[in-house]
Design a protein around this motif. Structure first.
Motif, mmCIF file in Angstrom:
data_model
loop_
_atom_site.group_PDB
_atom_site.id
_atom_site.type_symbol
_atom_site.label_atom_id
_atom_site.label_comp_id
_atom_site.label_asym_id
_atom_site.label_seq_id
_atom_site.Cartn_x
_atom_site.Cartn_y
_atom_site.Cartn_z
ATOM 1 N N ARG A 8 45.848 49.471 33.526
ATOM 2 C CA ARG A 8 45.246 50.805 33.698
ATOM 3 C C ARG A 8 43.839 50.635 34.263
ATOM 4 O O ARG A 8 42.848 50.921 33.601
ATOM 5 N N LYS A 9 43.749 50.131 35.468
ATOM 6 C CA LYS A 9 42.437 49.885 36.076
ATOM 7 C C LYS A 9 42.028 51.105 36.894
ATOM 8 O O LYS A 9 42.788 51.578 37.733
ATOM 9 N N GLY A 10 40.844 51.588 36.634
ATOM 10 C CA GLY A 10 40.415 52.851 37.238
ATOM 11 C C GLY A 10 39.633 52.680 38.531
ATOM 12 O O GLY A 10 38.979 51.658 38.754
ATOM 13 N N ALA A 11 39.714 53.676 39.384
ATOM 14 C CA ALA A 11 38.928 53.751 40.632
ATOM 15 C C ALA A 11 39.164 55.128 41.217
ATOM 16 O O ALA A 11 40.027 55.889 40.744
ATOM 17 N N ASP A 12 38.393 55.467 42.252
ATOM 18 C CA ASP A 12 38.604 56.745 42.944
ATOM 19 C C ASP A 12 39.712 56.524 43.979
ATOM 20 O O ASP A 12 39.456 56.249 45.157
ATOM 21 N N PHE A 13 40.959 56.630 43.517
ATOM 22 C CA PHE A 13 42.099 56.300 44.380
ATOM 23 C C PHE A 13 42.227 57.277 45.552
ATOM 24 O O PHE A 13 42.695 56.892 46.619
ATOM 25 N N GLN A 14 41.777 58.518 45.341
ATOM 26 C CA GLN A 14 41.847 59.488 46.444
ATOM 27 C C GLN A 14 40.905 59.083 47.577
ATOM 28 O O GLN A 14 41.262 59.121 48.760
ATOM 29 N N ILE A 16 39.772 56.013 48.213
ATOM 30 C CA ILE A 16 40.314 54.797 48.848
ATOM 31 C C ILE A 16 41.474 55.163 49.766
ATOM 32 O O ILE A 16 41.583 54.655 50.895
ATOM 33 N N SER A 17 42.317 56.075 49.296
ATOM 34 C CA SER A 17 43.472 56.519 50.075
ATOM 35 C C SER A 17 43.033 57.114 51.411
ATOM 36 O O SER A 17 43.561 56.764 52.473
ATOM 37 N N GLU A 18 42.053 58.012 51.364
ATOM 38 C CA GLU A 18 41.591 58.688 52.584
ATOM 39 C C GLU A 18 40.868 57.729 53.522
ATOM 40 O O GLU A 18 41.063 57.755 54.737
ATOM 41 N N LYS A 19 40.040 56.861 52.945
ATOM 42 C CA LYS A 19 39.237 55.955 53.795
ATOM 43 C C LYS A 19 40.096 54.915 54.499
ATOM 44 O O LYS A 19 39.853 54.557 55.652
ATOM 45 N N PHE A 20 41.110 54.391 53.803
ATOM 46 C CA PHE A 20 41.892 53.273 54.367
ATOM 47 C C PHE A 20 43.298 53.678 54.806
ATOM 48 O O PHE A 20 44.102 52.823 55.180
ATOM 49 N N HIS A 21 43.571 55.002 54.774
ATOM 50 C CA HIS A 21 44.856 55.532 55.273
ATOM 51 C C HIS A 21 46.050 54.889 54.545
ATOM 52 O O HIS A 21 46.994 54.412 55.158
ATOM 53 N N ILE A 22 45.923 54.824 53.227
ATOM 54 C CA ILE A 22 47.024 54.331 52.391
ATOM 55 C C ILE A 22 47.263 55.376 51.303
ATOM 56 O O ILE A 22 46.407 56.229 51.063
ATOM 57 N N VAL A 26 49.344 53.084 46.445
ATOM 58 C CA VAL A 26 49.035 51.756 46.987
ATOM 59 C C VAL A 26 47.584 51.385 46.676
ATOM 60 O O VAL A 26 47.268 50.236 46.366
ATOM 61 N N ALA A 27 46.684 52.384 46.713
ATOM 62 C CA ALA A 27 45.281 52.141 46.348
ATOM 63 C C ALA A 27 45.183 51.622 44.916
ATOM 64 O O ALA A 27 44.408 50.703 44.616
ATOM 65 N N ASN A 32 44.579 47.007 41.007
ATOM 66 C CA ASN A 32 45.171 46.145 39.980
ATOM 67 C C ASN A 32 45.043 44.665 40.331
ATOM 68 O O ASN A 32 45.165 43.807 39.460
ATOM 69 N N ARG A 33 44.844 44.370 41.608
ATOM 70 C CA ARG A 33 44.659 42.978 42.042
ATOM 71 C C ARG A 33 43.175 42.594 42.061
ATOM 72 O O ARG A 33 42.785 41.604 42.683
ATOM 73 N N ASP A 34 42.354 43.421 41.390
ATOM 74 C CA ASP A 34 40.904 43.182 41.268
ATOM 75 C C ASP A 34 40.205 43.108 42.618
ATOM 76 O O ASP A 34 39.233 42.364 42.793
ATOM 77 N N VAL A 35 40.704 43.880 43.574
ATOM 78 C CA VAL A 35 40.023 44.016 44.866
ATOM 79 C C VAL A 35 39.176 45.277 44.738
ATOM 80 O O VAL A 35 39.700 46.394 44.694
ATOM 81 N N ILE A 36 37.860 45.086 44.647
ATOM 82 C CA ILE A 36 36.958 46.198 44.293
ATOM 83 C C ILE A 36 35.876 46.354 45.361
ATOM 84 O O ILE A 36 35.262 45.367 45.792
ATOM 85 N N GLY A 37 35.634 47.596 45.780
ATOM 86 C CA GLY A 37 34.590 47.880 46.764
ATOM 87 C C GLY A 37 35.170 47.942 48.175
ATOM 88 O O GLY A 37 36.137 47.255 48.494
ATOM 89 N N ASP A 38 34.545 48.757 49.015
ATOM 90 C CA ASP A 38 35.062 48.996 50.362
ATOM 91 C C ASP A 38 35.178 47.723 51.193
ATOM 92 O O ASP A 38 36.159 47.530 51.913
ATOM 93 N N ASP A 39 34.157 46.861 51.097
ATOM 94 C CA ASP A 39 34.187 45.619 51.902
ATOM 95 C C ASP A 39 35.366 44.732 51.507
ATOM 96 O O ASP A 39 36.068 44.191 52.364
ATOM 97 N N ALA A 40 35.572 44.595 50.193
ATOM 98 C CA ALA A 40 36.669 43.743 49.709
ATOM 99 C C ALA A 40 38.024 44.340 50.086
ATOM 100 O O ALA A 40 38.949 43.616 50.477
ATOM 101 N N ILE A 41 38.144 45.665 50.006
ATOM 102 C CA ILE A 41 39.417 46.323 50.372
ATOM 103 C C ILE A 41 39.681 46.152 51.864
ATOM 104 O O ILE A 41 40.806 45.848 52.280
ATOM 105 N N GLU A 42 38.636 46.328 52.664
ATOM 106 C CA GLU A 42 38.776 46.153 54.124
ATOM 107 C C GLU A 42 39.249 44.731 54.450
ATOM 108 O O GLU A 42 40.158 44.543 55.257
ATOM 109 N N LYS A 43 38.649 43.754 53.775
ATOM 110 C CA LYS A 43 39.027 42.358 54.030
ATOM 111 C C LYS A 43 40.455 42.093 53.551
ATOM 112 O O LYS A 43 41.222 41.391 54.205
#
Length: 586
Positions: A8-14, A16-22, A26-27, A32-43
């Motif tokens: 149950r790992k929290g984040a602003d999934f909406q 992330i969804s809008e920014k990365f088109h997922i 999926v966000a 859940n894979r501990d990928v946190i922050g825009d830079d890490a998600i982009e990578k």
């Protein structure tokens, strides 16, 4: 015993969804894979070769480049000494290719598992001296060879170590003192004072970084070595490294390159093992191509796998690939026999009550010890050592569980060992035969393992009703690939699932096909590829003989279970149907 845990790992999934088109779902999986922050998600989603770190950030890389650059210019004779597993073979090939591009006078040697044992040793050094070798470069080994390197240095040789294994240490008053070999340069990101941003590289990746750095220093275009990334990908998957950070990029790029590889040997091996190149995935490397390469080092000589990589004619590549496949087929039969013997030994003794299983199989081929240990670990969820009878005492391999650091465990009983090395999840060791019982006793007494450590944790990404398992959602999951250790395939779960029918399929009766229905009335085909007999006996025990027999005849009633699963597409005669693949049940 399994412990199912819903993440149950929290984040602003909406956001992330809008920014990365997922999709938000999926966000959530990415979080859940501990990928946190825009830079890490982009990578994570879009990382490319440009995002790889500069190899010069590794400790001693500057020294290695300076020393080797001079040796190449002087036309000194250089020998690369690798290891007999998939990482060692790929590392050796990467360095050979890189040094040849730089015009070096270079050759290679790989230890024989039976005659030489692991890593750099006096035999290999003496062979190099006889051949007038000036400089040795190790790859995927060397960090634990302080004595051997001291001997080579005393004979006037230049030594550069490239490795990724743990640095040996002694503990004095609770403080660790690391023992580094006195080489001219030691390049290993696991060194305590190495500031390289990522510690999880395999040996081949470290070798690749050296080639890149050398090419840049010598005025060559480092991009000319990009094709070697396919070899880094093979080694990363084959050596079971975490598919995070740089490793994720190496594997993603490397798999793409492998689909159109110009390496005749790799082409031939994929062809003769029936790999569908268009759908190439980490599975094919880990369970088809990798084992064939490892089989050469286990039952013959790893030099044969290196010859395959270096093959310049199609006929030669085809012949070598066929040999490796035949070796691996033989290895499978030998492994099955050893695994069966190991299970009998554990079940019929006090061993199964131990926290750390130490299994002695004197007749087992020593090269199979690690594979057998892995199978025992899967069955009992315990750290496992499998020991075999060698020419000088016992030799063996260990495989661990996530909660126990195997190398540190061995370090606590090193007074009983002749030699050992490895990392958190796997290790190799040798010891005098008379130390077996004491080793078994002390490794358990000093393990520090708690009962909670031995409850396998099944991390569930989310509860997902079957109506959500459709082709669109399955397609969305592709952005999370490649899957492997450290980036596991998503795990979904559903409770109160009615099991309506079950059929045992397959030539070896090792596949179960179920028809299941969730609380919302959605029916779905479900496949189970685990131990079919155990599944059937579990149903029989929980629901009775009659209910079990009815289920197997296609008339299940009153059988309600919980499953973890991942969604998949079954493609048959051009028709694509969503299905689930069951992982765990209760």
């Amino acid at each position: 015993m399994e412990n199912w845990v819903l993440l149950r790992k929290g984040a602003d999934f909406q956001h992330i969804s809008e920014k990365f088109h997922i999709s938000p779902r999926v966000a959530s999986l990415i979080r859940n894979r501990d990928v946190i922050g825009d830079d890490a998600i982009e990578k994570y989603l879009n990382g490319t070769i440009a995002d790889l770190y500069d190899g010069m950030l590794m400790k001693d890389m500057d020294k290695a480049v300076a020393v080797l650059g001079e040796k190449i210019k002087e036309n000194a004779k250089i020998r690369i000494i690798g290891d007999y597993d998939i990482d060692g073979i790929q590392s050796t090939y990467i360095l050979l290719e890189g040094f040849r591009m730089l015009g070096a006078d270079v050759d290679s040697d790989i230890p024989d598992r039976m005659k030489d044992g692991y890593g750099l040793n006096r035999n290999l050094i003496d062979r190099a001296l006889e051949a007038d070798v000036d400089t040795i470069i190790t790859c995927d080994n060397g960090i634990a060879a302080a004595e051997e390197i001291a001997y080579a240095k005393s004979m006037g040789m230049t030594i550069v170590v490239t490795d990724h294994h743990e640095v040996p240490y002694t503990e004095i008053g609770g403080e660790r003192r690391y023992i580094l070999p006195e080489a001219d340069a030691v390049v290993d990101p696991k060194q305590e004072d190495c500031t390289y941003p990522f510690k999880g590289l395999c040996g081949a990746a470290v070798a690749y970084k050296l080639v890149e750095a050398l090419m840049e220093a010598m005025g060559k275009d480092a991009e000319d070595a990009d094709y070697l990334m396919e070899n880094v990908a093979i080694a990363t998957i084959g050596d079971v490294m975490d598919l995070v950070d740089e490793n994720r990029i190496f594997v993603k790029q490397g798999l793409d390159m492998l689909k159109r590889t110009e390496n005749l040997g790799l082409k031939a091996l994929m062809e003769c093992t029936g790999v569908n190149v268009d759908k190439l995935s980490p599975y094919h490397i880990g369970f088809v191509i990798g084992p064939c390469m490892n089989a050469s080092g286990r039952l013959d000589t790893a030099k044969r796998a290196l010859e395959l990589l270096e093959a310049k004619k199609v006929a030669e590549a085809d012949l070598l690939a066929g040999d490796l496949k035949a070796l691996n087929d033989s290895r499978k039969d030998m492994t099955a026999q050893a695994v069966e013997e190991a299970f009998i030994q554990v079940e019929n003794s006090e061993l199964k009550d131990a926290d750390v299983l130490v299994v002695y199989l004197p007749e087992c081929h020593e090269s199979l010890a690690g594979i057998v240990a892995g199978r025992i670990r899967e069955k009992y969820y315990r750290p496992v050592f499998v020991l075999t009878k060698g020419a000088e005492g016992l030799k063996g391999s260990g495989r661990s569980i996530e909660t126990w650091h195997m190398y540190e465990g061995l370090n606590r009983v090193k007074h009983l060992l002749s030699k050992f090395g490895g990392h958190k999840m796997a290790a190799g060791l040798s010891m005098p035969e008379e130390n077996l019982e004491q080793f078994r006793k002390e490794i358990n007494e000093k393990s520090g393992i708690t009962p909670e450590d031995l409850n396998e944790k099944i991390a569930i990404d989310m509860q997902l009703p079957f109506e959500c398992v459709n082709e669109k959602f399955i397609g969305e999951l592709a952005v999370l690939e490649p899957f492997g250790k450290g980036n596991a395939r998503p795990v979904f779960a559903e409770r109160q699932v009615q099991v309506e029918s079950a059929r045992i399929l397959g030539k070896n009766k090792n596949v179960l096909k179920l028809q299941v229905k969730d609380l919302h009335g959605t029916r779905m085909d479900a496949m189970y590829f685990g131990d079919v007999n155990t599944f059937v006996e579990y149903v029989r025990e929980k629901f009775g003989d009659i209910a079990c027999e009815c289920l197997l005849r296609g008339h299940g009633h009153g059988i309600v279970m919980a499953f973890t699963y991942y969604p998949d597409i079954n493609e048959y005669q051009g028709v694509r149907t969503p299905q689930i693949v069951i992982q765990n049940y209760k």
